[in-house]
Scaffold this motif. Structure first.
Motif, PDB file in Angstrom:
ATOM      1  N   CYS A   1      -3.389   6.766   0.986  1.00  0.00           N
ATOM      2  CA  CYS A   1      -2.911   5.384   1.002  1.00  0.00           C
ATOM      3  C   CYS A   1      -3.702   4.538   0.014  1.00  0.00           C
ATOM      4  CB  CYS A   1      -3.062   4.828   2.421  1.00  0.00           C
ATOM      5  SG  CYS A   1      -2.500   3.134   2.651  1.00  0.00           S
ATOM      6  N   ASN A   2      -3.001   3.957  -0.970  1.00  0.00           N
ATOM      7  CA  ASN A   2      -3.665   3.164  -2.000  1.00  0.00           C
ATOM      8  C   ASN A   2      -2.927   1.866  -2.254  1.00  0.00           C
ATOM      9  OD1 ASN A   2      -5.831   4.972  -3.226  1.00  0.00           O
ATOM     10  ND2 ASN A   2      -4.061   6.321  -3.185  1.00  0.00           N
ATOM     11  N   PHE A   3      -3.704   0.823  -2.563  1.00  0.00           N
ATOM     12  CA  PHE A   3      -3.105  -0.443  -2.953  1.00  0.00           C
ATOM     13  C   PHE A   3      -2.254  -0.211  -4.194  1.00  0.00           C
ATOM     14  CE2 PHE A   3      -3.255  -4.123  -5.762  1.00  0.00           C
ATOM     15  CZ  PHE A   3      -2.584  -5.037  -4.967  1.00  0.00           C
ATOM     16  N   CYS A   4      -1.064  -0.791  -4.199  1.00  0.00           N
ATOM     17  CA  CYS A   4      -0.143  -0.617  -5.323  1.00  0.00           C
ATOM     18  C   CYS A   4       0.050  -1.927  -6.086  1.00  0.00           C
ATOM     19  CB  CYS A   4       1.187  -0.089  -4.804  1.00  0.00           C
ATOM     20  SG  CYS A   4       2.384   0.323  -6.063  1.00  0.00           S
ATOM     21  N   HIS A   5       0.516  -2.980  -5.397  1.00  0.00           N
ATOM     22  CA  HIS A   5       0.778  -4.249  -6.067  1.00  0.00           C
ATOM     23  C   HIS A   5       0.982  -5.370  -5.056  1.00  0.00           C
ATOM     24  CE1 HIS A   5       4.837  -2.682  -5.272  1.00  0.00           C
ATOM     25  NE2 HIS A   5       5.234  -3.939  -5.278  1.00  0.00           N
TER      26      HIS A   5
ATOM     27  N   ASP B   1       5.614   2.660   2.530  1.00  0.00           N
ATOM     28  CA  ASP B   1       4.741   1.574   2.091  1.00  0.00           C
ATOM     29  C   ASP B   1       4.299   0.778   3.307  1.00  0.00           C
ATOM     30  OD1 ASP B   1       5.035   2.246  -0.580  1.00  0.00           O
ATOM     31  OD2 ASP B   1       6.569   0.734  -0.973  1.00  0.00           O
TER      32      ASP B   1
ATOM     33  N   ASP C   1       3.594  -8.517  -4.002  1.00  0.00           N
ATOM     34  CA  ASP C   1       5.002  -8.849  -4.167  1.00  0.00           C
ATOM     35  C   ASP C   1       5.369  -9.988  -3.226  1.00  0.00           C
ATOM     36  OD1 ASP C   1       7.607  -8.645  -5.127  1.00  0.00           O
ATOM     37  OD2 ASP C   1       7.750  -6.497  -4.747  1.00  0.00           O
TER      38      ASP C   1
ATOM     39  N   HIS D   1       6.797   9.548   2.495  1.00  0.00           N
ATOM     40  CA  HIS D   1       6.378   8.441   1.624  1.00  0.00           C
ATOM     41  C   HIS D   1       6.825   7.143   2.276  1.00  0.00           C
ATOM     42  CE1 HIS D   1       7.128   6.184  -2.425  1.00  0.00           C
ATOM     43  NE2 HIS D   1       6.025   5.754  -1.835  1.00  0.00           N
TER      44      HIS D   1
ATOM     45  N   TRP E   1       0.864  -1.185   0.000  1.00  0.00           N
ATOM     46  CA  TRP E   1       0.000   0.000   0.000  1.00  0.00           C
ATOM     47  C   TRP E   1       0.899   1.233   0.000  1.00  0.00           C
ATOM     48  CZ3 TRP E   1      -5.465   0.114   0.306  1.00  0.00           C
ATOM     49  CH2 TRP E   1      -6.052  -1.160   0.251  1.00  0.00           C
ATOM     50  N   ASP E   2       0.910   1.947  -1.099  1.00  0.00           N
ATOM     51  CA  ASP E   2       1.732   3.137  -1.305  1.00  0.00           C
ATOM     52  C   ASP E   2       1.086   4.296  -0.546  1.00  0.00           C
ATOM     53  OD1 ASP E   2       3.981   4.258  -2.493  1.00  0.00           O
ATOM     54  OD2 ASP E   2       2.857   4.932  -4.253  1.00  0.00           O
ATOM     55  N   THR E   3       1.870   4.944   0.336  1.00  0.00           N
ATOM     56  CA  THR E   3       1.301   5.921   1.257  1.00  0.00           C
ATOM     57  C   THR E   3       2.108   7.216   1.255  1.00  0.00           C
ATOM     58  OG1 THR E   3       0.644   4.040   2.629  1.00  0.00           O
ATOM     59  CG2 THR E   3       0.498   6.218   3.631  1.00  0.00           C
ATOM     60  N   TYR E   4       1.395   8.330   1.116  1.00  0.00           N
ATOM     61  CA  TYR E   4       1.988   9.670   1.167  1.00  0.00           C
ATOM     62  C   TYR E   4       1.211  10.484   2.194  1.00  0.00           C
ATOM     63  CZ  TYR E   4       4.233   8.523  -3.273  1.00  0.00           C
ATOM     64  OH  TYR E   4       4.985   7.927  -4.254  1.00  0.00           O
TER      65      TYR E   4
END
Length: 87
Positions: free
Chosen positions: A57-61, A21, A63, A19, A6-9
């Motif tokens: 905060c959004n789902f990114c990928h 994750d 892994d 920034h 989850w990519d978070t800024y």
């Protein structure tokens, strides 16, 4: 273990944007739980009270987690990767 990243800024109290994750088990789909993990992290870095919602905060990928990250997720439910302006 596969993890959801989850990519978070988040805008810090001094105006800089941090920034990081939030990594959770790929089966964890509850955004509210993920946001709570982010808020715990923010509290630990003295940024408590800063907004953390789907705007920040959004789902990114998905892994593959390294062993140390996998252990951390199994122990506390999440792991944080600090990227920029986290301190």
């Amino acid at each position: 273990m596969k993890v959801a990243v989850w990519d978070t800024y988040v805008t810090r109290k001094d105006g800089k944007v941090m920034h990081f994750d939030i990594l959770v088990d790929e089966n964890q789909k509850d955004q509210n739980i993920i946001f709570e993990y982010g808020k715990k992290y923010l509290k630990n870095v003295m940024q408590e009270g800063q907004p953390l919602t789907s705007k920040e905060c959004n789902f990114c990928h998905i892994d593959k987690a390294p062993e140390n990250v996998e252990k951390e997720i199994l122990n506390r439910g999440y792991s944080i990767i600090e990227m920029e302006n986290c301190y």
